[in-house]
Scaffold this active site. Structure first.
Site, PDB file in Angstrom:
ATOM      1  N   GLU A   1      33.941   5.355   7.646  1.00 38.45           N
ATOM      2  CA  GLU A   1      34.747   4.672   6.566  1.00 38.45           C
ATOM      3  C   GLU A   1      34.783   3.234   7.079  1.00 38.45           C
ATOM      4  O   GLU A   1      36.110   2.024   6.513  1.00 38.45           O
ATOM      5  CB  GLU A   1      36.262   5.485   5.892  1.00 38.45           C
ATOM      6  CG  GLU A   1      35.678   6.620   5.639  1.00 38.45           C
ATOM      7  CD  GLU A   1      37.123   7.635   5.764  1.00 38.45           C
ATOM      8  OE1 GLU A   1      38.389   6.955   5.473  1.00 38.45           O
ATOM      9  OE2 GLU A   1      36.726   8.413   4.678  1.00 38.45           O
TER      10      GLU A   1
ATOM     11  N   GLU B   1      30.321  15.940   4.284  1.00 38.22           N
ATOM     12  CA  GLU B   1      32.201  16.393   3.723  1.00 38.22           C
ATOM     13  C   GLU B   1      32.018  16.861   2.338  1.00 38.22           C
ATOM     14  O   GLU B   1      32.869  16.515   2.111  1.00 38.22           O
ATOM     15  CB  GLU B   1      33.105  15.226   4.147  1.00 38.22           C
ATOM     16  CG  GLU B   1      33.036  15.130   4.885  1.00 38.22           C
ATOM     17  CD  GLU B   1      34.223  13.364   5.617  1.00 38.22           C
ATOM     18  OE1 GLU B   1      35.182  13.578   5.171  1.00 38.22           O
ATOM     19  OE2 GLU B   1      33.754  13.012   6.748  1.00 38.22           O
TER      20      GLU B   1
HETATM   21  C1  XIL Z   1      41.028  14.933   6.178  1.00 34.93           C
HETATM   22  C2  XIL Z   1      41.120  16.305   6.868  1.00 34.93           C
HETATM   23  O1  XIL Z   1      40.855  17.195   5.216  1.00 34.93           O
HETATM   24  C3  XIL Z   1      42.645  16.258   6.093  1.00 34.93           C
HETATM   25  O2  XIL Z   1      43.091  17.804   6.385  1.00 34.93           O
HETATM   26  C4  XIL Z   1      43.242  15.152   6.900  1.00 34.93           C
HETATM   27  O3  XIL Z   1      44.860  14.971   6.137  1.00 34.93           O
HETATM   28  C5  XIL Z   1      42.740  14.750   6.435  1.00 34.93           C
HETATM   29  O4  XIL Z   1      41.475  14.196   6.843  1.00 34.93           O
HETATM   30  N1  XIL Z   1      36.669  11.516   4.908  1.00 34.93           N
HETATM   31  C6  XIL Z   1      36.762  12.305   6.329  1.00 34.93           C
HETATM   32  C7  XIL Z   1      38.103  13.297   6.940  1.00 34.93           C
HETATM   33  O5  XIL Z   1      36.806  11.389   7.185  1.00 34.93           O
HETATM   34  O6  XIL Z   1      38.170  13.007   8.243  1.00 34.93           O
HETATM   35  C8  XIL Z   1      39.152  13.455   5.767  1.00 34.93           C
HETATM   36  O7  XIL Z   1      39.624  14.580   6.143  1.00 34.93           O
HETATM   37  C9  XIL Z   1      38.634  13.432   4.175  1.00 34.93           C
HETATM   38  C10 XIL Z   1      38.477  12.236   3.484  1.00 34.93           C
END
Ligand code: XIL
Length: 514
Positions: A154, A285
């Site tokens: 990110e 994701e």
């Molecule tokens: C999220 C997790 O799913 C949650 O449990 C945590 O509280 C916050 O992070 N982008 C990413 C992930 O790269 O690491 C994030 O995961 C979601 C968005």
């Protein structure tokens, strides 16, 4: 009476058909008629990709290893869990448990994540040198047990600005010559320096680990309303410039009603564009809001899942899809009900979205081979191999970008290179639209700027341009270099691209150097 049942003879048919679609050739491979696989893991493996899931140690049920062939720790490898303020490791037991489970069950692991503005814990505000220490410790702890590491997560700002984030760790960046990018040798770039460090560690350890950059809202070439996806374009420029260190790109793919987070019809074309740089592309994701009523492409979660899986399957270098959790109620965004199962605590029920994904995976790949002949260095200016922060030997330059089979007629070359440069185009077309990659090659002297002019067929309109500035959108269109690719050394090349509606036949690019 015993009656012998006649065995149905399955006739294996293997057909390879060439279909001309616009400027590109689609190679259809229809494999032998085979029994459909009954798990996502097996269906994906048969199609030549992994299908994975994000999980935590308390979710390691047997169904996880049955349904999924890859595991991403949802939170257990993030710096706030495992990093000390000096870049050491702590509290790795959750991560170890996940890695062990994956090893036992022959699953791939994606390490997530090394350099990130969020969930940074004790590393928040750390220097590049501390980040480098952490990168080394984390990569070395699990070595080749980790198939892919998200090195940088990110890095780009929200709201489709196309800029880097203006918060740590990106506050370390310096644009030394003020030309608007961090790609010059005098610049400081946390992305570059973190990848250089990670690559050194992987090479020194002899690991197979591939190094990825991961982001969201980068999935389509365009966002809602057909607006160019500037965030995707910025990511493309980063990968293109740092291709030596970056092996893979993750599209997070948290799809929802946000205008920048939709599933656009040019998802496949965008995956293809990155794949054409020679990197693997992953959907890392995936979750899809079950109510996309404000989304251009309409609602219907199962159908939306199908579209995403199909877009990946249709690009040979799209080598994996990971869903961000098992069931809706246990998801980070439970209100969106965005996953493939309902239920909880190991007792899960398959949703329509699950069936759609399984069915699509079982259909296998239908690969449109790229018509972009990528070879040789991807940028005119070599990426800096000795960043100020690294101490050991510079990373060796990677091999030239691999080519997908050249399938179209030879690229069109401007017949009469004027002013010391020439240009070739390669068209990747679909019904109603196309992407053109343009390669600019300097003659026998270095050029310090270039312009490519070409005339589009009537009815065709440029809607999106990357790594160049366009003037005009129809008829004769001019493309000028941007600051970081103005200089092209003698005999070297640089590339830019544009997307358009209509067709892109008969393009005859004329390159002028300045
Ligand atoms: C999220 C997790 O799913 C949650 O449990 C945590 O509280 C916050 O992070 N982008 C990413 C992930 O790269 O690491 C994030 O995961 C979601 C968005």
């Amino acid at each position: 009476m015993f009656r012998q049942r006649k065995k149905a003879t399955r006739i294996a048919v293997s057909v390879a058909a060439l279909v001309l679609v616009g400027g590109a050739v689609a190679v259809r491979s229809i494999g032998p008629a085979a029994a459909a696989e009954t798990t996502l893991r097996a269906a994906a493996a048969k199609a030549g990709l992994f299908f994975g899931v994000a999980a935590s140690p308390n979710r390691l049920y047997s169904m996880v290893s049955q349904e999924f062939g890859q595991l991403t720790p949802e939170n257990d490898m993030k710096p706030d869990r495992i990093a000390t303020s000096s870049g050491g490791l702590q509290n790795t037991s959750g991560a170890d448990q996940l890695v062990n489970f994956a090893q036992t069950n022959n699953m791939l692991v994606r390490g997530h994540t090394l350099v990130w503005h969020s969930q940074a814990g004790a590393l928040q505000g750390a220097s590049q040198s501390t980040l480098n220490t952490f990168i080394g410790n984390a990569i070395n702890r699990w070595g080749s047990k980790i198939a892919y590491w998200d090195v940088v997560n990110e890095a780009l700002e929200d709201n489709n600005t196309g800029r880097r984030r203006n918060q740590w760790p990106h506050t370390m960046n310096r644009d030394a010559n003020g030309d608007g990018d961090y790609f010059d040798s005098g610049d400081t770039d946390v992305i570059r320096d973190s990848f250089i460090r990670a690559k050194q560690v992987v090479q020194a350890g002899g690991y197979n680990t591939k190094l990825c950059i991961n982001d969201y809202d980068v999935e389509g070439l365009t966002v809602a309303g057909g607006t160019p996806n500037r965030k995707a374009n910025a990511l493309y420029d980063i990968v293109r410039n740092y291709r030596q260190y970056i092996d893979c790109v993750g599209f997070q793919s948290h799809f929802n009603d946000n205008p920048n987070s939709i599933i656009s019809s040019d998802l496949q074309a965008n995956i293809q564009r990155f794949a054409d740089l020679g990197v693997e592309v992953h959907i890392t994701e995936l979750d899809i809001d079950d109510d996309l009523s404000n989304n251009d492409i309409g609602s219907g979660q199962a159908e939306n899942y199908r579209k995403v899986v199909r877009a990946c399957l249709n690009v040979a270098k799209c080598t994996g899809i990971t869903v961000w959790g098992i069931s809706d109620s246990e998801s980070w965004r439970s209100s969106e009900r965005g996953l493939l199962f309902t239920g909880s605590n190991g007792s899960y029920q398959k949703k329509a979205a699950y069936t759609a994904v399984l069915d699509e995976l079982n259909k296998g790949r239908n690969v449109t081979t790229s018509s972009v002949p990528t070879s040789g260095p991807v940028t005119s200016r070599p990426v800096i191999t000795s960043a100020p922060v690294t101490t050991s030997a510079p990373v060796t330059t990677s091999a030239p970008v691999t080519t997908s089979a050249p399938v179209t007629s030879a690229p069109v070359t401007s017949s009469n290179p004027t002013g010391g440069c020439s240009a070739t185009v390669a068209v990747n077309a679909w019904t109603g639209g196309y992407v053109v990659s343009v390669r600019v090659t300097a003659g026998n002297a270095t050029i310090n700027g270039w312009n490519v002019r070409l005339t589009l067929p009537s009815g065709s309109t440029v809607t999106n341009t990357w790594s160049a500035t366009a003037s005009g959108t129809t008829g004769t269109v001019q493309f000028n270099n941007v600051s970081y690719n103005a200089q092209v050394n003698a005999g070297q090349t640089t590339e830019f691209g544009f997307q358009g509606t209509g067709t892109a036949t008969g393009l005859n690019p004329v390159c002028t150097a300045s």
